[in-house]
Scaffold this motif. Structure first.
Motif, PDB file in Angstrom:
ATOM      1  N   TRP A 155       0.830  -1.144  -0.242  1.00  0.00           N
ATOM      2  CA  TRP A 155      -0.172   0.040   0.167  1.00  0.00           C
ATOM      3  C   TRP A 155       0.744   1.221  -0.014  1.00  0.00           C
ATOM      4  CZ3 TRP A 155      -5.420   0.048  -0.085  1.00  0.00           C
ATOM      5  CH2 TRP A 155      -5.897  -1.446   0.138  1.00  0.00           C
ATOM      6  N   VAL A 156       1.764   1.388   1.125  1.00  0.00           N
ATOM      7  CA  VAL A 156       2.398   2.728   1.046  1.00  0.00           C
ATOM      8  C   VAL A 156       3.633   2.821   0.072  1.00  0.00           C
ATOM      9  CG1 VAL A 156       3.813   4.027   2.847  1.00  0.00           C
ATOM     10  CG2 VAL A 156       1.931   2.637   3.628  1.00  0.00           C
ATOM     11  N   MET A 157       4.437   1.880  -0.023  1.00  0.00           N
ATOM     12  CA  MET A 157       5.522   2.042  -1.122  1.00  0.00           C
ATOM     13  C   MET A 157       4.756   1.574  -2.472  1.00  0.00           C
ATOM     14  SD  MET A 157       7.658   2.813   0.923  1.00  0.00           S
ATOM     15  CE  MET A 157       9.037   2.977  -0.377  1.00  0.00           C
ATOM     16  N   ALA A 158       3.841   0.977  -2.611  1.00  0.00           N
ATOM     17  CA  ALA A 158       3.215   0.848  -3.920  1.00  0.00           C
ATOM     18  C   ALA A 158       2.571   1.951  -4.616  1.00  0.00           C
ATOM     19  CB  ALA A 158       2.570  -0.602  -3.836  1.00  0.00           C
ATOM     20  N   GLY A 159       2.489   3.009  -3.757  1.00  0.00           N
ATOM     21  CA  GLY A 159       1.825   4.229  -4.269  1.00  0.00           C
ATOM     22  C   GLY A 159       0.419   4.219  -4.313  1.00  0.00           C
ATOM     23  N   TYR A 160      -0.275   3.647  -3.171  1.00  0.00           N
ATOM     24  CA  TYR A 160      -1.594   4.016  -2.922  1.00  0.00           C
ATOM     25  C   TYR A 160      -2.054   5.092  -2.480  1.00  0.00           C
ATOM     26  CZ  TYR A 160      -6.317   3.434  -0.999  1.00  0.00           C
ATOM     27  OH  TYR A 160      -7.552   3.606  -0.800  1.00  0.00           O
ATOM     28  N   GLN A 161      -2.817   5.731  -3.124  1.00  0.00           N
ATOM     29  CA  GLN A 161      -3.258   7.446  -2.983  1.00  0.00           C
ATOM     30  C   GLN A 161      -3.947   7.622  -1.600  1.00  0.00           C
ATOM     31  OE1 GLN A 161      -4.068   9.091  -7.133  1.00  0.00           O
ATOM     32  NE2 GLN A 161      -4.494   6.986  -7.255  1.00  0.00           N
ATOM     33  N   PHE A 162      -3.232   7.310  -0.459  1.00  0.00           N
ATOM     34  CA  PHE A 162      -3.878   7.883   0.669  1.00  0.00           C
ATOM     35  C   PHE A 162      -4.548   9.183   0.951  1.00  0.00           C
ATOM     36  CE2 PHE A 162      -1.542   3.949   2.277  1.00  0.00           C
ATOM     37  CZ  PHE A 162      -2.487   3.355   2.762  1.00  0.00           C
ATOM     38  N   LEU A 163      -3.717  10.150   0.409  1.00  0.00           N
ATOM     39  CA  LEU A 163      -4.098  11.722   0.420  1.00  0.00           C
ATOM     40  C   LEU A 163      -5.588  11.989  -0.277  1.00  0.00           C
ATOM     41  CD1 LEU A 163      -3.598  14.629   1.275  1.00  0.00           C
ATOM     42  CD2 LEU A 163      -2.327  14.757  -0.963  1.00  0.00           C
ATOM     43  N   ASP A 164      -5.641  11.150  -1.495  1.00  0.00           N
ATOM     44  CA  ASP A 164      -6.713  11.528  -2.298  1.00  0.00           C
ATOM     45  C   ASP A 164      -7.887  10.360  -1.895  1.00  0.00           C
ATOM     46  OD1 ASP A 164      -5.542  13.407  -3.810  1.00  0.00           O
ATOM     47  OD2 ASP A 164      -5.169  11.857  -5.440  1.00  0.00           O
ATOM     48  N   ARG A 165      -7.499   9.215  -1.531  1.00  0.00           N
ATOM     49  CA  ARG A 165      -8.443   8.030  -1.256  1.00  0.00           C
ATOM     50  C   ARG A 165      -9.057   8.485   0.152  1.00  0.00           C
ATOM     51  NH1 ARG A 165      -8.654   8.040  -6.084  1.00  0.00           N
ATOM     52  NH2 ARG A 165      -7.815   6.340  -7.212  1.00  0.00           N
ATOM     53  N   CYS A 166      -8.550   8.779   1.131  1.00  0.00           N
ATOM     54  CA  CYS A 166      -8.801   9.185   2.460  1.00  0.00           C
ATOM     55  C   CYS A 166      -9.445  10.760   2.566  1.00  0.00           C
ATOM     56  CB  CYS A 166      -7.862   9.040   3.236  1.00  0.00           C
ATOM     57  SG  CYS A 166      -7.284   7.529   3.635  1.00  0.00           S
ATOM     58  N   ASN A 167      -9.273  11.613   1.582  1.00  0.00           N
ATOM     59  CA  ASN A 167      -9.573  12.736   1.215  1.00  0.00           C
ATOM     60  C   ASN A 167      -9.219  13.690   2.541  1.00  0.00           C
ATOM     61  OD1 ASN A 167     -11.100  14.917  -0.084  1.00  0.00           O
ATOM     62  ND2 ASN A 167     -12.975  14.369   0.374  1.00  0.00           N
ATOM     63  N   HIS A 168      -8.081  13.721   2.733  1.00  0.00           N
ATOM     64  CA  HIS A 168      -7.423  14.547   3.882  1.00  0.00           C
ATOM     65  C   HIS A 168      -7.472  15.953   3.519  1.00  0.00           C
ATOM     66  CE1 HIS A 168      -5.908  10.970   5.869  1.00  0.00           C
ATOM     67  NE2 HIS A 168      -5.179  10.792   5.104  1.00  0.00           N
ATOM     68  N   LEU A 169      -7.819  16.577   2.454  1.00  0.00           N
ATOM     69  CA  LEU A 169      -7.776  17.948   2.064  1.00  0.00           C
ATOM     70  C   LEU A 169      -9.424  18.152   1.799  1.00  0.00           C
ATOM     71  CD1 LEU A 169      -4.604  18.500  -0.160  1.00  0.00           C
ATOM     72  CD2 LEU A 169      -5.000  18.596   2.479  1.00  0.00           C
ATOM     73  N   LYS A 170     -10.262  17.405   1.829  1.00  0.00           N
ATOM     74  CA  LYS A 170     -11.694  17.284   1.801  1.00  0.00           C
ATOM     75  C   LYS A 170     -12.005  18.024   0.409  1.00  0.00           C
ATOM     76  CE  LYS A 170     -12.282  16.951   6.485  1.00  0.00           C
ATOM     77  NZ  LYS A 170     -10.924  16.857   6.870  1.00  0.00           N
ATOM     78  N   ARG A 171     -11.352  18.045  -0.616  1.00  0.00           N
ATOM     79  CA  ARG A 171     -11.478  18.661  -2.108  1.00  0.00           C
ATOM     80  C   ARG A 171     -11.331  17.630  -3.055  1.00  0.00           C
ATOM     81  NH1 ARG A 171      -6.675  20.365  -4.161  1.00  0.00           N
ATOM     82  NH2 ARG A 171      -4.990  20.696  -2.723  1.00  0.00           N
ATOM     83  N   SER A 172     -11.035  16.322  -2.669  1.00  0.00           N
ATOM     84  CA  SER A 172     -11.023  15.206  -3.475  1.00  0.00           C
ATOM     85  C   SER A 172     -12.243  14.616  -4.204  1.00  0.00           C
ATOM     86  CB  SER A 172     -10.032  14.175  -3.179  1.00  0.00           C
ATOM     87  OG  SER A 172      -9.695  13.205  -4.141  1.00  0.00           O
ATOM     88  N   ASP A 173     -12.139  14.385  -5.394  1.00  0.00           N
ATOM     89  CA  ASP A 173     -13.524  13.637  -5.979  1.00  0.00           C
ATOM     90  C   ASP A 173     -13.128  12.328  -6.454  1.00  0.00           C
ATOM     91  OD1 ASP A 173     -11.557  14.095  -7.964  1.00  0.00           O
ATOM     92  OD2 ASP A 173     -13.150  14.887  -9.520  1.00  0.00           O
ATOM     93  N   LYS A 174     -11.755  11.949  -5.797  1.00  0.00           N
ATOM     94  CA  LYS A 174     -11.308  10.474  -5.934  1.00  0.00           C
ATOM     95  C   LYS A 174     -11.530   9.919  -4.625  1.00  0.00           C
ATOM     96  CE  LYS A 174      -7.826  12.032  -9.395  1.00  0.00           C
ATOM     97  NZ  LYS A 174      -6.482  12.148  -9.479  1.00  0.00           N
ATOM     98  N   GLU A 175     -12.251  10.276  -3.768  1.00  0.00           N
ATOM     99  CA  GLU A 175     -12.388   9.724  -2.532  1.00  0.00           C
ATOM    100  C   GLU A 175     -13.039   8.391  -2.488  1.00  0.00           C
ATOM    101  OE1 GLU A 175     -14.207  10.396   1.920  1.00  0.00           O
ATOM    102  OE2 GLU A 175     -14.465  11.760   0.552  1.00  0.00           O
ATOM    103  N   SER A 176     -12.375   7.155  -1.873  1.00  0.00           N
ATOM    104  CA  SER A 176     -13.099   5.958  -1.825  1.00  0.00           C
ATOM    105  C   SER A 176     -12.306   5.111  -0.548  1.00  0.00           C
ATOM    106  CB  SER A 176     -12.590   5.146  -3.063  1.00  0.00           C
ATOM    107  OG  SER A 176     -13.102   3.633  -3.186  1.00  0.00           O
ATOM    108  N   PRO A 177     -12.914   4.413   0.056  1.00  0.00           N
ATOM    109  CA  PRO A 177     -12.353   3.445   1.239  1.00  0.00           C
ATOM    110  C   PRO A 177     -11.906   2.259   0.814  1.00  0.00           C
ATOM    111  CG  PRO A 177     -14.728   3.329   1.336  1.00  0.00           C
ATOM    112  CD  PRO A 177     -14.415   4.288   0.004  1.00  0.00           C
ATOM    113  N   LEU A 178     -10.889   2.145   0.226  1.00  0.00           N
ATOM    114  CA  LEU A 178     -10.649   0.891  -0.350  1.00  0.00           C
ATOM    115  C   LEU A 178      -9.564   0.248   0.944  1.00  0.00           C
ATOM    116  CD1 LEU A 178      -9.134   1.227  -3.802  1.00  0.00           C
ATOM    117  CD2 LEU A 178     -10.688  -0.351  -3.097  1.00  0.00           C
ATOM    118  N   PHE A 179      -8.958   1.139   1.897  1.00  0.00           N
ATOM    119  CA  PHE A 179      -8.041   0.452   2.667  1.00  0.00           C
ATOM    120  C   PHE A 179      -9.136   0.035   3.934  1.00  0.00           C
ATOM    121  CE2 PHE A 179      -5.579   1.303   6.727  1.00  0.00           C
ATOM    122  CZ  PHE A 179      -4.647   0.285   6.216  1.00  0.00           C
TER     123      PHE A 179
END
Length: 771
Positions: A434-458
């Motif tokens: 996940w971490v090293m393979a480039g899973y997009q935690f910033l976008d998928r967890c929507n830490h900045l509250k402005r991503s349309d790519k949010e998805s709870p895969l983790f």
């Protein structure tokens, strides 16, 4: 007439009285100053006194009075009132019982009772009325409510606007982790809980068990994993050092030994994101698990595909074929998973039980959340069959190769490798896949509250692992509390583990931040952020015992059989010794996904459109494998396969229902069995320690020190302990649902209004004009 009584004095002196002798001194209660506990780099941006936190929905009897504080890291409610109803049974060293990290906030709603107005607050917005109530909707399904009846109206408005502003940052470097790390670099003496919070640039981190969790940031970590799995025909590649080839891959990864660096550089241009095929894991029979993105160059697709698959085939000791699985066609999309999560949140959070009791199960089914859980488990089991029984290497193909493949690759390894069912192994799996393979935690967890790519895969991955833990509790070293707390930790903006979209982003953003703050990095590649695997930053050694599963049978744990002591060992009988049923290569040595789909009554419940095109023998082969496997005793240190029938895929109640008072079962739930088994395991450990002490004839002092040691959170008072379960045990343990107002429609906007759409909330203007 005038009164003869002397008038009352109107003058009041504010001078301190003269000191009196100790005999005349009376003990007066000291007023405790309510101040938040701040981390390095954390500052108070606004606060308001005389705030009431609502504890019960139908009465204010148990409400708490205190101060509401907004910092650049969290919102904190500080109170001196006793808490008869709300009590946690573990302590997070970074957060208080009433604290909510800013990155855990989903929506902020302000309410004015008099004007009957309500508004969802966004960043840099104005509030035209003085709020009498604040409702915080959290990403972990909590809802927290504050009242400002006695607070100053302007102070209440300012704190609401501050929370809205700081919980929705506009830039990654505004997240608290950067301020914290910057403060640590300028003042090295400042440490969280007395511990150096490194982890962003080292090779490994000490975990809850005291063992080292590899971070896979170095060449040596990957090399050790190759040796651990026996992947002799694979090598660690350093062609991406400095992220010269791909910014969404790690600097080091594993490729077939037959592929030269020059070939990799050449092939990389043809893949989306230049994410060339990378190795994940090797089966003892030689089969490899590989991940890759789609090839974007249509003209070169067949040629490059052929060369890559030939290289993977040559890395197999039996030169077996390669099985390619197109995850975009086999599994639900990230948009479908997000829509299912929103429906699940609406069902678990906002729908009253009394109104949905009769149709609750059908409503749960309509969310499709459990259906998607079943899909991932089912497809992963199919690929386990391909590697375990057919002895072929598996390639997970996805458009970008950094979403669905993270989940599928991780599940396959959990099912096949018992190492990944230990705490350290599981953490290394997340770090690697996940971490090293480039899973997009910033976008998928929507830490900045402005991503349309949010998805709870983790979260879905953790849910899938919980399903396996529920079905095979003795096969996992960790508990469901560990999985739940791990999910919560992804919402804390202190750890670099779950903060970035890829390792390159961490290096790039932290380097820019270091330059702006005049921080000297030296030879380090970016700033070193705290690592989530260092659990001592969050919990005491006592509370970390909750992570351990008392039912777990370790690999070296002895068992008695026919009077002889034996140990669990992984035998060669776990693996098939033949290549029965391997079909001939149809397309350049590549087996397509459609060749191995079972029949209707098999492990797979959902048929695919091309089902009728499959041959009967191919379906029978997979069905027979699953049928044979489920008829044999489970080897806890071998392969485990999921049961996926309708009743065996369950809702993860501890994660989704822990904040729901109506769903809490006092003296019930899994924790009651956890408590009993812990006491039993502690008694067994106590007996073993007594026997060792008796045989070694050690000193009394040494005996006492060893007898005090325990690996269980719940400990037996002595042998044959018959004490009952503690009164505080409930199905929500160790969390407390009291104070979470998630059931009744209160004056604030119900969550159902926000969750009516899968992608967008109701507009602020609509809510502001509501009566």
């Amino acid at each position: 007439m005038f009164s003869l009584r002397p008038p009352k004095p109107t003058f009041r002196s504010y001078l301190l009285p003269l000191p009196q002798s100790e005999d005349h001194l009376t003990a007066e209660p000291r007023i405790k100053k309510l101040e938040p506990i701040l981390l390095p780099g954390e500052i108070v941006v606004n606060e308001v006194n005389f705030v009431r936190k609502c504890i019960a929905t139908d009465t204010s009897q148990y409400d708490l009075w205190g101060k509401l504080v907004c910092t650049n890291f969290k919102i904190s409610f500080i109170t001196d009132d006793p808490m008869p109803l709300q009590k946690f049974h573990y302590k997070n060293l970074l957060l208080g019982e009433h604290d909510v990290p800013l990155t855990c906030i989903e929506q902020i709603v302000t309410v004015n009772d008099t004007k009957r107005k309500q508004k969802v607050l966004g960043p840099n917005q104005k509030l035209k009325f003085n709020p009498t109530e604040l409702i915080i909707y959290c990403k972990d399904f909590r809802i927290v409510r504050f009242r400002f009846d006695e607070a100053g109206p302007e102070s209440a408005k300012k704190v609401c606007l501050a929370i809205a502003h700081y919980s929705q940052p506009t830039d990654l470097q505004l997240l608290f982790a950067f301020e914290y790390v910057g403060e640590i670099y300028h003042n090295p003496a400042k440490k969280v809980n007395g511990i150096d919070p490194g982890g962003g640039g080292g090779g490994s981190i000490s975990s809850a068990t005291g063992q080292q969790t590899p971070l896979f940031e170095t060449y040596s970590d990957w090399d050790r994993e190759i040796k651990r799995t026996g992947a002799s025909e694979w090598r660690v590649c350093s062609v991406n050092e400095g992220y010269m080839i791909s910014t969404c891959l790690p600097e080091y990864f594993v490729v077939p030994s037959s592929l030269a660096d020059q070939d990799l550089k050449l092939y990389s241009y043809s893949f989306i994101g230049r994410r060339m095929p990378v190795w994940s894991w090797n089966h003892p029979n030689g089969s490899a698990l590989v991940r890759m993105a789609n090839i974007k160059d249509v003209l070169q697709q067949r040629k490059i595909d052929q060369r890559i698959c030939n290289a993977i085939t040559r890395s197999h000791p039996l030169r077996s074929d390669v099985f390619k699985s197109d995850l975009d066609k086999c599994l639900p999309s990230i948009q479908e998973i997000q829509a299912a999560h929103i429906k699940l949140k609406q069902l678990c959070v906002n729908e009253p039980f009394e109104e949905t009791e009769e149709k609750w199960l059908s409503s749960l089914e309509n969310t499709h959340w459990l259906e998607y859980i079943r899909s991932f488990l089912k497809h992963s089991a199919e690929l386990v069959y391909m590697m375990e029984c057919k002895h072929v290497s598996v390639v997970l193909q996805e458009e970008e190769g950094r979403d669905l493949s993270c989940l599928a690759a991780s599940l396959i390894q959990v099912m096949l490798d018992p190492y990944f069912r230990t705490i350290v192994g599981f953490q290394s799996l997340i770090q690697k896949e996940w971490v090293m393979a480039g899973y997009q935690f910033l976008d998928r967890c929507n830490h900045l509250k402005r991503s349309d790519k949010e998805s709870p895969l983790f979260l879905m991955f953790l849910d899938c692992v919980w399903q396996l833990l529920e079905q095979y509790p003795a096969a996992f070293e960790f508990s469901e509390m560990y999985l739940t707390i791990l999910y919560d930790s992804a919402r804390i903006s202190l750890f670099g583990t779950f903060l970035f979209n890829c390792p390159h982003q961490r290096v790039k953003e932290s380097t820019e931040f270091a330059i702006s703050k005049n921080i000297q990095l030296g030879d380090e590649k970016g700033l070193r952020f705290p690592c989530v695997w260092d659990w001592s930053l969050q919990f005491t050694s006592r509370d970390r015992l909750l992570f351990h599963n008392p039912l777990y049978i370790g690999k070296s744990a002895p068992c008695v059989q026919n009077g002889a002591v034996k140990t669990f060992k992984r035998s060669k009988k776990n693996y098939s010794s033949t290549l029965r049923g391997v079909p001939p290569a149809l397309k350049n040595g590549i087996i397509s996904d459609q060749e191995f789909l079972p029949r209707r009554n098999s492990l797979i419940l959902k048929l695919k459109p091309d089902f009728l095109q499959q041959t009967e023998s191919q379906s029978n082969s997979m069905e027979q494998y699953f049928r044979d496997w489920f008829t044999k005793p489970v080897d806890l240190h071998g392969v485990i396969l999921p049961h996926i029938s309708g009743t065996q895929i369950k809702l993860w109640k501890l994660c989704y229902f822990r904040w729901v008072p109506e769903a809490q079962i006092n003296h019930g739930g899994f924790i009651t069995a956890f408590h009993k088994v812990s006491l039993l395991a502690d008694e067994v450990d106590m007996l073993n320690r007594n026997l060792r002490q008796y045989k070694s004839n050690s000193s009394l002092q040494g005996s006492c020190s060893e007898l005090d040691q325990s690996r269980m959170y719940f400990r037996a008072n002595g042998l044959n302990d018959t004490t009952g379960a503690p009164d505080f045990l409930s199905s929500s343990f160790p969390f407390s649902p009291v104070g979470n107002l998630c059931r009744r429609s209160i004056l604030g906007t119900p969550l159902s209004k926000f969750l009516s759409g899968a992608k967008i909330w109701l507009s602020t203007e609509t809510l502001a004009n509501e009566d």
